[in-house]
Design a protein around this motif. Sequence first.
Motif, PDB file in Angstrom:
ATOM      1  N   ASP A 170       1.271  -1.113   0.092  1.00  0.00           N
ATOM      2  CA  ASP A 170      -0.240   0.482  -0.280  1.00  0.00           C
ATOM      3  C   ASP A 170       0.968   1.476   0.170  1.00  0.00           C
ATOM      4  O   ASP A 170       1.789   1.400  -0.247  1.00  0.00           O
ATOM      5  N   GLN A 192      -5.032   1.273  -1.847  1.00  0.00           N
ATOM      6  CA  GLN A 192      -5.669  -0.296  -1.769  1.00  0.00           C
ATOM      7  C   GLN A 192      -7.643   0.517  -1.498  1.00  0.00           C
ATOM      8  O   GLN A 192      -7.307   0.862   0.030  1.00  0.00           O
ATOM      9  N   ALA A 212     -10.562  -4.062   1.684  1.00  0.00           N
ATOM     10  CA  ALA A 212      -9.586  -5.084   2.372  1.00  0.00           C
ATOM     11  C   ALA A 212      -8.663  -5.468   1.330  1.00  0.00           C
ATOM     12  O   ALA A 212      -9.090  -6.007   0.317  1.00  0.00           O
ATOM     13  N   ASN A 262     -13.230  -4.363  -3.568  1.00  0.00           N
ATOM     14  CA  ASN A 262     -11.256  -4.094  -3.495  1.00  0.00           C
ATOM     15  C   ASN A 262     -10.255  -4.021  -4.155  1.00  0.00           C
ATOM     16  O   ASN A 262     -10.242  -4.341  -4.808  1.00  0.00           O
ATOM     17  N   HIS A 318      -6.854  -6.023   6.467  1.00  0.00           N
ATOM     18  CA  HIS A 318      -6.121  -5.307   5.300  1.00  0.00           C
ATOM     19  C   HIS A 318      -5.021  -5.558   4.331  1.00  0.00           C
ATOM     20  O   HIS A 318      -4.667  -5.658   3.300  1.00  0.00           O
ATOM     21  N   SER A 319      -3.747  -6.615   5.101  1.00  0.00           N
ATOM     22  CA  SER A 319      -3.302  -7.419   4.600  1.00  0.00           C
ATOM     23  C   SER A 319      -3.392  -8.620   4.735  1.00  0.00           C
ATOM     24  O   SER A 319      -4.647  -9.126   5.440  1.00  0.00           O
ATOM     25  N   LEU A 331       0.557  -6.129   0.919  1.00  0.00           N
ATOM     26  CA  LEU A 331      -0.113  -6.529   1.117  1.00  0.00           C
ATOM     27  C   LEU A 331      -1.081  -7.732   0.585  1.00  0.00           C
ATOM     28  O   LEU A 331      -1.192  -8.715   1.463  1.00  0.00           O
TER      29      LEU A 331
END
Length: 238
Positions: free
Chosen positions: A16, A82, A85, A60, A92-93, A22
């Motif tokens: 990100d 990003q 998610a 996403n 998020h990652s 990510l």
Amino acid sequence: MQIDWQKGLIPVVTQDENGEVLMLAYMNEEAFKLSCESGYAHYFSRSKNRIWKKGESSGNTQKIKQIKFDCDNDAILLKVEQIGAACHTGSHSCFFKELDILEKSRIPSENSRIPSTNTPSYGILDELYHTCLERKLSGDESTSYTAKLYKKAPNSYLKKIAEEACEFALAIKDFKAGAKGEHKETQPAYDIVYEGADVLFHMLVALADVGIHPEQLLNELRRREGLSGLIEKANRKG
């Protein structure tokens, strides 16, 4: 920039804008060209054997901010904006699991692995969830029951969830009452397992339709672990 595509797939590390990793994915030449032309990350799925745009079903997406290559031009580093998610679990990652190497007891051993004859519960939920997403995108009603459900969504699967939940409740009631049936002489909980699986399946159909991975439900259960049900109910009302 000269890239050697003869190997077919190139590994891609995606970060990100803050530099957090990510995910790790792969691109072939066509996916790379689509990414450059559209400005949004496209990858090649080894399991589905096709190109996919990140966020094509969940929304996403990843807007590309920078593309870098390693010294041999056989690996790509993407820096992206990003949206939502990056991980299908809702994290998020994708890299959220941590192994403490100082705690040897937490390192899985050969003897602790799940036998190959048994599919881990998370694995089958994840597999079915992504199958539902594929059926939703394909829209092929002729061969897919799931696609038929999506054709008339959401009423179709909401009705099935209610019906199967009722069947599940009746199976529990019959079992507690000591009812005998064709299957119960050899497998007493057969009806409970069968109807319960139907409830779970149609729940997965619904979750895929709204883009919520079943892992998010499991995370909510983990969050509630150790909490009083009365306190949890009061907090929700508050």
